[in-house]
Scaffold this motif. Structure first.
Motif, PDB file in Angstrom:
ATOM      1  N   GLU A  68       0.804  -1.129  -0.103  1.00  0.00           N
ATOM      2  CA  GLU A  68       0.084  -0.035   0.163  1.00  0.00           C
ATOM      3  C   GLU A  68       0.838   1.175   0.027  1.00  0.00           C
ATOM      4  O   GLU A  68       2.114   1.074   0.357  1.00  0.00           O
ATOM      5  CB  GLU A  68      -0.814   0.159   1.107  1.00  0.00           C
ATOM      6  N   ASN A 142      -6.709   1.970  -6.101  1.00  0.00           N
ATOM      7  CA  ASN A 142      -7.960   0.855  -5.909  1.00  0.00           C
ATOM      8  C   ASN A 142      -9.286   1.241  -6.061  1.00  0.00           C
ATOM      9  O   ASN A 142      -9.934   1.813  -5.034  1.00  0.00           O
ATOM     10  CB  ASN A 142      -7.609   0.570  -4.335  1.00  0.00           C
ATOM     11  N   ASP A 144     -12.172   0.445  -7.116  1.00  0.00           N
ATOM     12  CA  ASP A 144     -13.253  -0.570  -6.723  1.00  0.00           C
ATOM     13  C   ASP A 144     -13.403  -0.746  -4.998  1.00  0.00           C
ATOM     14  O   ASP A 144     -14.069  -1.633  -4.966  1.00  0.00           O
ATOM     15  CB  ASP A 144     -13.078  -1.840  -7.508  1.00  0.00           C
ATOM     16  N   ASP A 145     -12.428  -0.178  -4.512  1.00  0.00           N
ATOM     17  CA  ASP A 145     -12.407  -0.488  -3.080  1.00  0.00           C
ATOM     18  C   ASP A 145     -12.262  -1.980  -2.714  1.00  0.00           C
ATOM     19  O   ASP A 145     -13.070  -2.349  -1.875  1.00  0.00           O
ATOM     20  CB  ASP A 145     -13.580   0.211  -2.461  1.00  0.00           C
ATOM     21  N   LEU A 146     -11.183  -2.505  -3.061  1.00  0.00           N
ATOM     22  CA  LEU A 146     -11.117  -4.046  -3.014  1.00  0.00           C
ATOM     23  C   LEU A 146     -10.104  -4.068  -1.948  1.00  0.00           C
ATOM     24  O   LEU A 146      -9.276  -3.281  -1.473  1.00  0.00           O
ATOM     25  CB  LEU A 146     -10.507  -4.728  -4.200  1.00  0.00           C
ATOM     26  N   SER A 147     -10.381  -5.306  -1.195  1.00  0.00           N
ATOM     27  CA  SER A 147      -9.276  -5.374  -0.361  1.00  0.00           C
ATOM     28  C   SER A 147      -7.780  -5.966  -0.731  1.00  0.00           C
ATOM     29  O   SER A 147      -7.842  -6.229  -1.982  1.00  0.00           O
ATOM     30  CB  SER A 147      -9.731  -6.936   0.613  1.00  0.00           C
ATOM     31  N   GLU A 149      -6.278  -8.632  -0.502  1.00  0.00           N
ATOM     32  CA  GLU A 149      -6.269  -9.947  -1.316  1.00  0.00           C
ATOM     33  C   GLU A 149      -7.079  -9.909  -2.657  1.00  0.00           C
ATOM     34  O   GLU A 149      -6.625 -10.595  -3.517  1.00  0.00           O
ATOM     35  CB  GLU A 149      -6.902 -10.876  -0.331  1.00  0.00           C
ATOM     36  N   GLN A 150      -8.230  -9.113  -2.644  1.00  0.00           N
ATOM     37  CA  GLN A 150      -8.951  -9.203  -3.818  1.00  0.00           C
ATOM     38  C   GLN A 150      -8.392  -8.239  -4.931  1.00  0.00           C
ATOM     39  O   GLN A 150      -8.202  -8.695  -6.273  1.00  0.00           O
ATOM     40  CB  GLN A 150     -10.378  -8.525  -3.430  1.00  0.00           C
ATOM     41  N   PHE A 151      -7.474  -7.326  -4.571  1.00  0.00           N
ATOM     42  CA  PHE A 151      -6.860  -6.503  -5.634  1.00  0.00           C
ATOM     43  C   PHE A 151      -5.672  -7.453  -6.187  1.00  0.00           C
ATOM     44  O   PHE A 151      -5.497  -7.479  -7.397  1.00  0.00           O
ATOM     45  CB  PHE A 151      -6.344  -5.292  -4.905  1.00  0.00           C
ATOM     46  N   GLU A 153      -5.609 -10.590  -6.311  1.00  0.00           N
ATOM     47  CA  GLU A 153      -6.153 -11.635  -7.128  1.00  0.00           C
ATOM     48  C   GLU A 153      -6.559 -11.168  -8.416  1.00  0.00           C
ATOM     49  O   GLU A 153      -6.444 -11.821  -9.437  1.00  0.00           O
ATOM     50  CB  GLU A 153      -7.278 -12.286  -6.478  1.00  0.00           C
ATOM     51  N   LYS A 154      -7.261  -9.953  -8.484  1.00  0.00           N
ATOM     52  CA  LYS A 154      -7.593  -9.374  -9.821  1.00  0.00           C
ATOM     53  C   LYS A 154      -6.318  -9.042 -10.614  1.00  0.00           C
ATOM     54  O   LYS A 154      -6.558  -9.317 -11.815  1.00  0.00           O
ATOM     55  CB  LYS A 154      -8.332  -7.902  -9.584  1.00  0.00           C
TER      56      LYS A 154
END
Length: 166
Positions: A68, A142, A144-147, A149-151, A153-154
């Motif tokens: 981050e 970010n 899409d306001d992803l966590s 882990e989600q970011f 993975e994307k």
């Protein structure tokens, strides 16, 4: 989504993928400063504070780390050597900053700064999966306001799509 171009180093030889992130925090902060200075011309120059890793992914042919980054509120004048143009750049605190004028309410554009992530990788090449890259990184907001882990993975899934095209 705002982002900065990928930086990378090809591997001269690589028997094993590294277990630790191939970029230092300082190198990531330099990358962000230089790209912000040269690509975000409508914003005052700034430095970034990088923290993490906040997510990590291990695959057989690639490794990924996610960090981050926050824009730094300058407290004083700074001189920084830019790794892109190899020139000294002088950064001055923005006089309208809430941080330097605590009695003022923050401007609307300061109320919520976008969250930045730095994606770092090593292993199979991003542009050609049959090649090896010692290391690469890029930064994106970010939106899409992803966590974390989600970011990550994307980013991984986007790389798989790019691999399928090459």
């Amino acid at each position: 989504m705002t982002g900065y171009p990928m930086a990378w180093e090809a591997a001269t030889s690589m028997d094993r993928l590294p277990e630790t992130c191939p970029y230092t925090i300082a190198e990531m902060e330099e990358y962000l400063f230089a790209n912000h200075y040269h690509w975000s011309r409508d914003e005052a120059p700034t430095t970034f504070n990088v923290s993490g890793p906040c997510a990590h992914k291990v695959e057989s042919d690639r490794r990924y780390w996610l960090f981050e980054a926050e824009k730094d509120r300058l407290a004083g004048r700074q001189e920084i050597l830019c790794p892109i143009c190899q020139k000294q750049h002088v950064l001055e605190p923005h006089h309208g900053d809430h941080a330097t004028n605590p009695g003022q309410a923050p401007r609307a554009d300061e109320a919520r700064q976008p969250q930045w992530f730095v994606v770092v990788g090593t292993g199979n090449g991003c542009f050609d999966p049959s090649s090896k890259m010692r290391r690469w990184l890029y930064a994106e907001t970010n939106d899409d306001d992803l966590s974390p882990e989600q970011f990550l993975e994307k980013a991984y899934r986007e790389q798989l799509v790019a691999d399928a095209r090459s």
